[in-house]
Design a protein around this motif. Structure first.
Motif, PDB file in Angstrom:
ATOM      1  N   ILE A 110       3.512 -12.942  -3.777  1.00 36.11           N
ATOM      2  CA  ILE A 110       4.516 -11.918  -4.037  1.00 36.11           C
ATOM      3  C   ILE A 110       4.345 -10.717  -3.135  1.00 36.11           C
ATOM      4  O   ILE A 110       5.292 -10.178  -2.586  1.00 36.11           O
ATOM      5  CB  ILE A 110       4.441 -11.447  -5.513  1.00 36.11           C
ATOM      6  CG1 ILE A 110       4.524 -12.639  -6.476  1.00 36.11           C
ATOM      7  CG2 ILE A 110       5.535 -10.419  -5.802  1.00 36.11           C
ATOM      8  CD1 ILE A 110       5.788 -13.447  -6.388  1.00 36.11           C
ATOM      9  N   MET A 111       3.092 -10.285  -2.979  1.00 35.34           N
ATOM     10  CA  MET A 111       2.802  -9.120  -2.135  1.00 35.34           C
ATOM     11  C   MET A 111       1.560  -9.381  -1.305  1.00 35.34           C
ATOM     12  O   MET A 111       0.727 -10.225  -1.648  1.00 35.34           O
ATOM     13  CB  MET A 111       2.550  -7.876  -2.990  1.00 35.34           C
ATOM     14  CG  MET A 111       3.772  -7.361  -3.691  1.00 35.34           C
ATOM     15  SD  MET A 111       3.383  -5.878  -4.633  1.00 35.34           S
ATOM     16  CE  MET A 111       5.010  -5.505  -5.289  1.00 35.34           C
ATOM     17  N   GLU A 112       1.473  -8.632  -0.186  1.00 41.51           N
ATOM     18  CA  GLU A 112       0.258  -8.634   0.608  1.00 41.51           C
ATOM     19  C   GLU A 112      -0.222  -7.191   0.713  1.00 41.51           C
ATOM     20  O   GLU A 112       0.573  -6.284   0.979  1.00 41.51           O
ATOM     21  CB  GLU A 112       0.514  -9.203   2.003  1.00 41.51           C
ATOM     22  CG  GLU A 112       0.859 -10.674   1.987  1.00 41.51           C
ATOM     23  CD  GLU A 112       0.989 -11.259   3.386  1.00 41.51           C
ATOM     24  OE1 GLU A 112       0.362 -10.711   4.331  1.00 41.51           O
ATOM     25  OE2 GLU A 112       1.697 -12.263   3.538  1.00 41.51           O
ATOM     26  N   ILE A 113      -1.507  -7.002   0.473  1.00 35.64           N
ATOM     27  CA  ILE A 113      -2.095  -5.666   0.507  1.00 35.64           C
ATOM     28  C   ILE A 113      -3.183  -5.629   1.572  1.00 35.64           C
ATOM     29  O   ILE A 113      -4.056  -6.500   1.624  1.00 35.64           O
ATOM     30  CB  ILE A 113      -2.700  -5.299  -0.870  1.00 35.64           C
ATOM     31  CG1 ILE A 113      -1.597  -5.298  -1.924  1.00 35.64           C
ATOM     32  CG2 ILE A 113      -3.398  -3.941  -0.807  1.00 35.64           C
ATOM     33  CD1 ILE A 113      -2.099  -5.113  -3.342  1.00 35.64           C
ATOM     34  N   LYS A 114      -3.123  -4.606   2.406  1.00 33.76           N
ATOM     35  CA  LYS A 114      -4.149  -4.427   3.435  1.00 33.76           C
ATOM     36  C   LYS A 114      -5.181  -3.436   2.913  1.00 33.76           C
ATOM     37  O   LYS A 114      -4.836  -2.300   2.584  1.00 33.76           O
ATOM     38  CB  LYS A 114      -3.506  -3.896   4.712  1.00 33.76           C
ATOM     39  CG  LYS A 114      -4.459  -3.828   5.893  1.00 33.76           C
ATOM     40  CD  LYS A 114      -3.723  -3.331   7.119  1.00 33.76           C
ATOM     41  CE  LYS A 114      -4.590  -3.359   8.348  1.00 33.76           C
ATOM     42  NZ  LYS A 114      -4.765  -4.707   8.881  1.00 33.76           N
ATOM     43  N   GLU A 115      -6.419  -3.905   2.801  1.00 40.57           N
ATOM     44  CA  GLU A 115      -7.481  -3.037   2.283  1.00 40.57           C
ATOM     45  C   GLU A 115      -7.886  -1.975   3.291  1.00 40.57           C
ATOM     46  O   GLU A 115      -7.839  -2.196   4.487  1.00 40.57           O
ATOM     47  CB  GLU A 115      -8.719  -3.878   1.949  1.00 40.57           C
ATOM     48  CG  GLU A 115      -8.597  -4.627   0.649  1.00 40.57           C
ATOM     49  CD  GLU A 115      -9.902  -5.278   0.252  1.00 40.57           C
ATOM     50  OE1 GLU A 115     -10.628  -4.684  -0.557  1.00 40.57           O
ATOM     51  OE2 GLU A 115     -10.177  -6.380   0.764  1.00 40.57           O
TER      52      GLU A 115
END
Length: 85
Positions: free
Chosen positions: A80-85
């Motif tokens: 659903i989503m991609e998060i960049k740490e």
């Protein structure tokens, strides 16, 4: 579809249901593209059989990608989503 190689954290739908990006139709969205979120923040809701399942962020980071739209059906395991740490 081309999957880009990156180290983004993938947030997947834990069940089949309807994706909602806000707690109610007249509310602000939980989060949006390029927004910084903290681990544990609610990102979206997947509604299944009248149960609203709040999906929280597994990490702190910036939302790089949102792969669906409010009101769409999502499949189990769909990213659903991609998060960049």
């Amino acid at each position: 579809r081309n999957i880009e190689e990156n180290n983004n954290v993938l947030v997947k739908a834990p069940l089949v249901g309807t994706f909602y990006d806000a707690p109610s139709p007249d509310s602000e969205t939980f989060c949006s593209l390029n927004q910084y979120v903290n681990k544990g923040d609610v990102l979206f809701i997947v509604e299944a059989m009248k149960v609203m399942n709040e999906i929280t962020s597994p990490v702190s980071g910036t939302i790089e990608k949102v792969n669906t739209q409010d009101g769409n059906m999502v499949e189990f395991g769909e990213v659903i989503m991609e998060i960049k740490e």
